[in-house]
Scaffold this motif. Sequence first.
Motif, PDB file in Angstrom:
ATOM      1  N   LEU A  38      46.504  21.739  -1.895  1.00 15.59           N
ATOM      2  CA  LEU A  38      47.114  23.015  -1.504  1.00 15.59           C
ATOM      3  C   LEU A  38      46.809  23.342  -0.048  1.00 15.59           C
ATOM      4  CD1 LEU A  38      46.250  25.198  -4.640  1.00 15.59           C
ATOM      5  CD2 LEU A  38      48.462  24.174  -4.115  1.00 15.59           C
ATOM      6  N   ARG A  39      45.561  23.173   0.325  1.00 18.03           N
ATOM      7  CA  ARG A  39      45.118  23.527   1.676  1.00 18.03           C
ATOM      8  C   ARG A  39      45.857  22.701   2.736  1.00 18.03           C
ATOM      9  NH1 ARG A  39      40.205  22.520   0.850  1.00 18.03           N
ATOM     10  NH2 ARG A  39      39.585  24.641   0.290  1.00 18.03           N
ATOM     11  N   ARG A  40      45.914  21.410   2.512  1.00 13.19           N
ATOM     12  CA  ARG A  40      46.494  20.527   3.525  1.00 13.19           C
ATOM     13  C   ARG A  40      48.000  20.739   3.660  1.00 13.19           C
ATOM     14  NH1 ARG A  40      43.021  15.332   1.420  1.00 13.19           N
ATOM     15  NH2 ARG A  40      41.033  15.961   2.322  1.00 13.19           N
ATOM     16  N   TYR A  41      48.680  20.883   2.537  1.00  7.33           N
ATOM     17  CA  TYR A  41      50.132  21.070   2.667  1.00  7.33           C
ATOM     18  C   TYR A  41      50.452  22.445   3.256  1.00  7.33           C
ATOM     19  CZ  TYR A  41      55.060  21.331   2.125  1.00  7.33           C
ATOM     20  OH  TYR A  41      56.399  21.477   2.420  1.00  7.33           O
ATOM     21  N   ALA A  42      49.747  23.472   2.824  1.00 11.01           N
ATOM     22  CA  ALA A  42      50.007  24.810   3.372  1.00 11.01           C
ATOM     23  C   ALA A  42      49.810  24.828   4.879  1.00 11.01           C
ATOM     24  CB  ALA A  42      49.106  25.837   2.693  1.00 11.01           C
ATOM     25  N   ALA A  43      48.756  24.172   5.353  1.00 14.12           N
ATOM     26  CA  ALA A  43      48.511  24.122   6.800  1.00 14.12           C
ATOM     27  C   ALA A  43      49.636  23.381   7.520  1.00 14.12           C
ATOM     28  CB  ALA A  43      47.172  23.441   7.078  1.00 14.12           C
ATOM     29  N   ALA A  44      50.121  22.287   6.929  1.00  8.40           N
ATOM     30  CA  ALA A  44      51.204  21.529   7.547  1.00  8.40           C
ATOM     31  C   ALA A  44      52.502  22.328   7.565  1.00  8.40           C
ATOM     32  CB  ALA A  44      51.407  20.212   6.801  1.00  8.40           C
ATOM     33  N   ALA A  45      52.784  23.038   6.479  1.00  6.52           N
ATOM     34  CA  ALA A  45      53.995  23.860   6.419  1.00  6.52           C
ATOM     35  C   ALA A  45      53.940  24.986   7.441  1.00  6.52           C
ATOM     36  CB  ALA A  45      54.171  24.420   5.009  1.00  6.52           C
ATOM     37  N   ASP A  46      52.768  25.587   7.588  1.00 12.03           N
ATOM     38  CA  ASP A  46      52.599  26.654   8.567  1.00 12.03           C
ATOM     39  C   ASP A  46      52.798  26.120   9.977  1.00 12.03           C
ATOM     40  OD1 ASP A  46      51.594  29.549   8.899  1.00 12.03           O
ATOM     41  OD2 ASP A  46      50.289  28.435  10.262  1.00 12.03           O
ATOM     42  N   ALA A  47      52.260  24.931  10.251  1.00 12.25           N
ATOM     43  CA  ALA A  47      52.419  24.327  11.574  1.00 12.25           C
ATOM     44  C   ALA A  47      53.876  24.017  11.879  1.00 12.25           C
ATOM     45  CB  ALA A  47      51.580  23.055  11.666  1.00 12.25           C
ATOM     46  N   ALA A  48      54.648  23.732  10.835  1.00 10.52           N
ATOM     47  CA  ALA A  48      56.073  23.434  11.006  1.00 10.52           C
ATOM     48  C   ALA A  48      56.923  24.692  11.116  1.00 10.52           C
ATOM     49  CB  ALA A  48      56.567  22.581   9.839  1.00 10.52           C
ATOM     50  N   ARG A  49      56.289  25.861  11.027  1.00 13.53           N
ATOM     51  CA  ARG A  49      56.998  27.149  11.106  1.00 13.53           C
ATOM     52  C   ARG A  49      58.003  27.322   9.968  1.00 13.53           C
ATOM     53  NH1 ARG A  49      53.382  27.119  14.490  1.00 13.53           N
ATOM     54  NH2 ARG A  49      53.423  28.249  16.486  1.00 13.53           N
ATOM     55  N   ILE A  50      57.647  26.807   8.782  1.00 16.31           N
ATOM     56  CA  ILE A  50      58.470  27.078   7.605  1.00 16.31           C
ATOM     57  C   ILE A  50      58.268  28.549   7.251  1.00 16.31           C
ATOM     58  CG2 ILE A  50      58.796  26.558   5.153  1.00 16.31           C
ATOM     59  CD1 ILE A  50      57.860  23.685   5.821  1.00 16.31           C
ATOM     60  N   PRO A  51      59.324  29.341   7.148  1.00 17.54           N
ATOM     61  CA  PRO A  51      59.154  30.793   7.043  1.00 17.54           C
ATOM     62  C   PRO A  51      58.388  31.279   5.815  1.00 17.54           C
ATOM     63  CG  PRO A  51      61.386  30.257   7.711  1.00 17.54           C
ATOM     64  CD  PRO A  51      60.735  28.962   7.339  1.00 17.54           C
ATOM     65  N   VAL A  52      58.635  30.644   4.658  1.00 13.17           N
ATOM     66  CA  VAL A  52      58.029  31.132   3.417  1.00 13.17           C
ATOM     67  C   VAL A  52      57.494  29.948   2.614  1.00 13.17           C
ATOM     68  CG1 VAL A  52      58.336  32.503   1.322  1.00 13.17           C
ATOM     69  CG2 VAL A  52      59.706  33.029   3.354  1.00 13.17           C
ATOM     70  N   VAL A  53      56.232  30.043   2.193  1.00 14.27           N
ATOM     71  CA  VAL A  53      55.591  29.005   1.388  1.00 14.27           C
ATOM     72  C   VAL A  53      55.216  29.627   0.048  1.00 14.27           C
ATOM     73  CG1 VAL A  53      53.603  27.452   1.190  1.00 14.27           C
ATOM     74  CG2 VAL A  53      54.726  27.785   3.419  1.00 14.27           C
ATOM     75  N   GLU A  54      55.750  29.059  -1.023  1.00 15.85           N
ATOM     76  CA  GLU A  54      55.515  29.588  -2.369  1.00 15.85           C
ATOM     77  C   GLU A  54      54.465  28.733  -3.082  1.00 15.85           C
ATOM     78  OE1 GLU A  54      59.049  30.944  -4.665  1.00 15.85           O
ATOM     79  OE2 GLU A  54      58.356  29.483  -6.162  1.00 15.85           O
ATOM     80  N   VAL A  55      53.578  29.381  -3.827  1.00 21.58           N
ATOM     81  CA  VAL A  55      52.481  28.658  -4.478  1.00 21.58           C
ATOM     82  C   VAL A  55      52.277  29.188  -5.892  1.00 21.58           C
ATOM     83  CG1 VAL A  55      50.763  30.242  -3.529  1.00 21.58           C
ATOM     84  CG2 VAL A  55      50.050  27.958  -4.264  1.00 21.58           C
ATOM     85  N   GLY A  56      51.798  28.311  -6.780  1.00 26.02           N
ATOM     86  CA  GLY A  56      51.451  28.759  -8.127  1.00 26.02           C
ATOM     87  C   GLY A  56      51.701  27.705  -9.183  1.00 26.02           C
ATOM     88  N   HIS A  57      51.455  28.067 -10.403  1.00 26.03           N
ATOM     89  CA  HIS A  57      51.819  27.246 -11.556  1.00 26.03           C
ATOM     90  C   HIS A  57      53.334  27.049 -11.529  1.00 26.03           C
ATOM     91  CE1 HIS A  57      52.781  26.416 -15.802  1.00 26.03           C
ATOM     92  NE2 HIS A  57      51.519  26.037 -15.970  1.00 26.03           N
ATOM     93  N   GLY A  58      53.816  25.932 -12.048  1.00 25.60           N
ATOM     94  CA  GLY A  58      55.256  25.671 -12.015  1.00 25.60           C
ATOM     95  C   GLY A  58      56.094  26.772 -12.621  1.00 25.60           C
ATOM     96  N   ASN A  59      55.580  27.407 -13.678  1.00 27.90           N
ATOM     97  CA  ASN A  59      56.309  28.494 -14.327  1.00 27.90           C
ATOM     98  C   ASN A  59      55.923  29.864 -13.777  1.00 27.90           C
ATOM     99  OD1 ASN A  59      56.225  26.126 -16.305  1.00 27.90           O
ATOM    100  ND2 ASN A  59      57.731  27.445 -17.267  1.00 27.90           N
TER     101      ASN A  59
END
Length: 352
Positions: A38-59
């Motif tokens: 979670l940590r590594r992908y969130a940091a990469a997405a933030d660096a890419a300026r992806i506007p919204v990052v969603e997290v959680g259980h699949g459901n």
Amino acid sequence: MDQGTQEDAVTIRPVTIHDPTLRDGQHAIRHQLGRDQLRRYAAAADAARIPVVEVGHGNGLGASSLQVGRAALTDAEMLTVVREQLSHSKMAVFMLPGWATTHDLKEAVNHGVDVVRVGAHCTEGNTMERYLGFLRDAGVEAQSVLVMSHMAAPGRLAEECRRLVDYGASAVGIMDSAGHYLPEDVSERITAIAGAVDVPIIFHGHNNLGMAVANSVAAARAGATIIDACARGFGAGAGNTQLEVVVPVLERSGFSTGVDLYGLLDAADLAERELMPKPPTIDSVGIVSGLAGVFSGFKNPVLDAARRENLDPRDIFFELGRRQAVAGQEDLIVDVAAALGRSRVDIPDPTS
């Protein structure tokens, strides 16, 4: 600025990219993403300026359970890890009435969530009213999505979306939860919704029939301004719209996403390397799921039931489609498999 440049500027339309890699992707690995992932992908997405990052259980919030799978981490743990990595991107969560409660929403708000997606079956928008009202009063951006949207006509979807706006949704839209749509299906539905509401419109695609990118572009052209996509298509069933593909395709098609291309490609490479055993593929089961119009998240439970009953999983998918199974009815998979197993036993062998 010359005339050509002026015309180019006029044709560029903004689209917000919403990235549920760390939520929808959980379906593909039985909800087992860990802290470092979670940590590594969130940091990469933030660096890419992806506007919204969603997290959680699949459901979504509150869904970790024996019925649909225990997550490796609690909702609070996932939100805490991702929140710490986001400086530019907003953090989002998803919830389905019946799994999450207002208590879960309060906890999510306390953990710094910026956007809450509330989903419900495509004809049951009224189940979201309570939660949208709570979020509106809490000052949190509340969006609404209609899942399994292929099961309702365009006019009905537009009617439901209009009602959701009245309840307080700041954006509304549809999920192609089964990967069943073709581009013309998407265009017809988004056009109907656009004629009924004056808030941003969301489209979330799945790739069971290989149409997710084309469907997402069709949605944007018809008026959707929020497009969901996951790195390497990481998601339920045959996967979601592939993020690092749809962004440059949208840019070439006259839309502006604000996403950094190299950063996006780096995030996708990291996702393939660290989040998934292998990228999603359109296999035979995924195709049948799309054709049958069955929720993509049913793939692993259907495969498990087929193994237990020594059945062809394609038969289970088609029977679930015949029964119009919807997301949240995982228990029905067991019933269908058992019934198919009994009927197989009851049929006399013509060679005997």
